[in-house]
Design an enzyme around this catalytic site. Sequence first.
Site, PDB file in Angstrom:
ATOM      1  N   ARG A  26      -4.650  -5.471  -8.848  1.00  0.00           N
ATOM      2  CA  ARG A  26      -4.954  -5.842  -7.466  1.00  0.00           C
ATOM      3  C   ARG A  26      -4.053  -7.005  -7.075  1.00  0.00           C
ATOM      4  NH1 ARG A  26      -7.054  -1.655  -6.824  1.00  0.00           N
ATOM      5  NH2 ARG A  26      -9.270  -1.161  -6.579  1.00  0.00           N
ATOM      6  N   GLU A  45      -2.393  -6.258   1.516  1.00  0.00           N
ATOM      7  CA  GLU A  45      -1.767  -4.970   1.803  1.00  0.00           C
ATOM      8  C   GLU A  45      -2.494  -4.263   2.932  1.00  0.00           C
ATOM      9  OE1 GLU A  45      -2.226  -3.626  -2.278  1.00  0.00           O
ATOM     10  OE2 GLU A  45      -3.647  -2.111  -1.609  1.00  0.00           O
ATOM     11  N   HIS A  67       1.055   0.642  -3.047  1.00  0.00           N
ATOM     12  CA  HIS A  67      -0.213   0.979  -3.709  1.00  0.00           C
ATOM     13  C   HIS A  67      -0.258   2.478  -4.002  1.00  0.00           C
ATOM     14  CE1 HIS A  67      -4.600  -0.528  -4.303  1.00  0.00           C
ATOM     15  NE2 HIS A  67      -4.313   0.436  -5.149  1.00  0.00           N
TER      16      HIS A  67
END
Lengths: 322, 322
Positions: free
Chosen positions: A239, A268, A286
């Site tokens: 993360r 993000e 991601h």
Amino acid sequence: MSESSESPLVLVHRTPTLTYMDDHLSRNFRLLKTYASPDPLPVFLSRHAASVTAFVNIGRLKIDAELLSHLPSLQLLVCTSVGTDHVDLAECKRLGIAVTNAGDAFSDDVADCAVGLLISVLRLISVGDRYVRSGKWAKPGEFQLGTKVSGKRVGIIGMGTIGSRIAKRLEPFGCIISYNARTQKQSIPYRYYSDVLSLAADNDVLVLCCSLTDQTRHVVNREVMESLGKEGVIINVGRGELIDEKEMVKCLVEGVIGGAGLDVFEKEPQVPEELFGLDNVVLSPHAAVATPGALESVAQVAIANLKAFFSNQPLVSPVRLG
Amino acid sequence: MSESSESPLVLVHRTPTLTYMDDHLSRNFRLLKTYASPDPLPVFLSRHAASVTAFVNIGRLKIDAELLSHLPSLQLLVCTSVGTDHVDLAECKRLGIAVTNAGDAFSDDVADCAVGLLISVLRLISVGDRYVRSGKWAKPGEFQLGTKVSGKRVGIIGMGTIGSRIAKRLEPFGCIISYNARTQKQSIPYRYYSDVLSLAADNDVLVLCCSLTDQTRHVVNREVMESLGKEGVIINVGRGELIDEKEMVKCLVEGVIGGAGLDVFEKEPQVPEELFGLDNVVLSPHAAVATPGALESVAQVAIANLKAFFSNQPLVSPVRLG
């Protein structure tokens, strides 16, 4: 009465693009779709979801006490991610709500991606791709040298399924693996470090694949990056909040660390624009879990958890609630 | 007389940027440097190199009968590459000139790079990097899905040191390895294919890491690519001429194959411009060997061969002259 009207009711929330579970879910359950209503989510839940016992959260909608207060009958929360940092697990525990995650569905893909990012950063694969596409190679000049991957000392933060699969993949590269985790694992043959600072000092590469918790937030701070050093590289497939991103950007720009391969970011899809011009970083949207195979797998895991729940069987991938 | 003037004389040719062996060579030998003279190479050789017995060719200068005719005393040609397709080996054999190559110096780095290219193509790592840097991720939209690496069937053309190290690295990804080579190798546990067409038909990825010879030139032609199929991916860390590049470009544009990761090209540093706009290719500027570690290793191998030659010991990495 049709068969489908007899099947259990499941509340489903997803973003517009995350459609990959629609067929799986609708084949097995009656669905109450938050995304099919123009109502604000709390209003929708209060009006329609009071009796719902199972909720599938596709994506990373924040599940907090306020949201849960609209779901008084909830017994099961099915998450489609590995990490459940978007869920107030303590509140779920207090309310007796079981939580499941993606289990093992993404482990291979995330491990593959971590290794890909590592090689891409060290061996300048994305930089080389840009260089060739720009036409610069055809002119006299020299492409910069990359850094050897084989034999690198790699410290992995988080030695769960993903961490151990990354380690397994890096072994035949002759990489020397060590790790940090909450506790030392007897089944893991690699050297254990109880503190991240020492892990950073003794390694060339840090790979982040641990859960985001209050304990791991900004586990990689300025001090850890200084300890890793100017040749050191960080790979983050966990993360964004595991790293103090503001400090990381400074460290990358100032050469305090050597480079980074980042699949995740603190805010993000916002990415610090200072990174866009750097050749020592590889940026990924991601996407470590983004393969059709992984999405199919996580759909299967979610369905299996729901079926287990509705038939009073043990859940397939329960999350420890502390 | 100083010690250095007593050390053996070695002829050295290199391009302006390939300076990495200068120190190693000058510490051990007296050097006759083609690149320090303004004379055209044949003129320089005829005037100064008639008595030279050992020649280090740093880079890929073409060594043919005409060039060798200027070196009547030559007994050893030291090449700094693994492939010796730029050398007329038959002529060397006829003239009694031994040839050495980089031996094992590059094997790890080339294997690392091959795996990096493979993951980068399948998992869209370079594409993702461009996508994030362009700022597109911040806007509503969806990044395309990549393709799973784990479990892929990978056919390797050329099962020498590099090929076997690529295979070893891909094993923990759960990849299923098979190979084509001149002959089946008893020590290799993977399935052998005597013909490339069947290898292509049975695999998801083809990795090229064989020598370039008259037999392997365009070993990947249109028919092989059609056999590999529209999801198939080619990784080339061997030589550009192993693939019919013109047909490959068509196959990539038309979707006959799925993608390619290319470190080498037929007319490098010229790269077909049609490739520059494609997202299903990763382009690399012949950089699979470009790490400081590999350059240090090849310098050591070259020096070891020269020392062996001048002391009448067996060469370290002799090339089979047919």
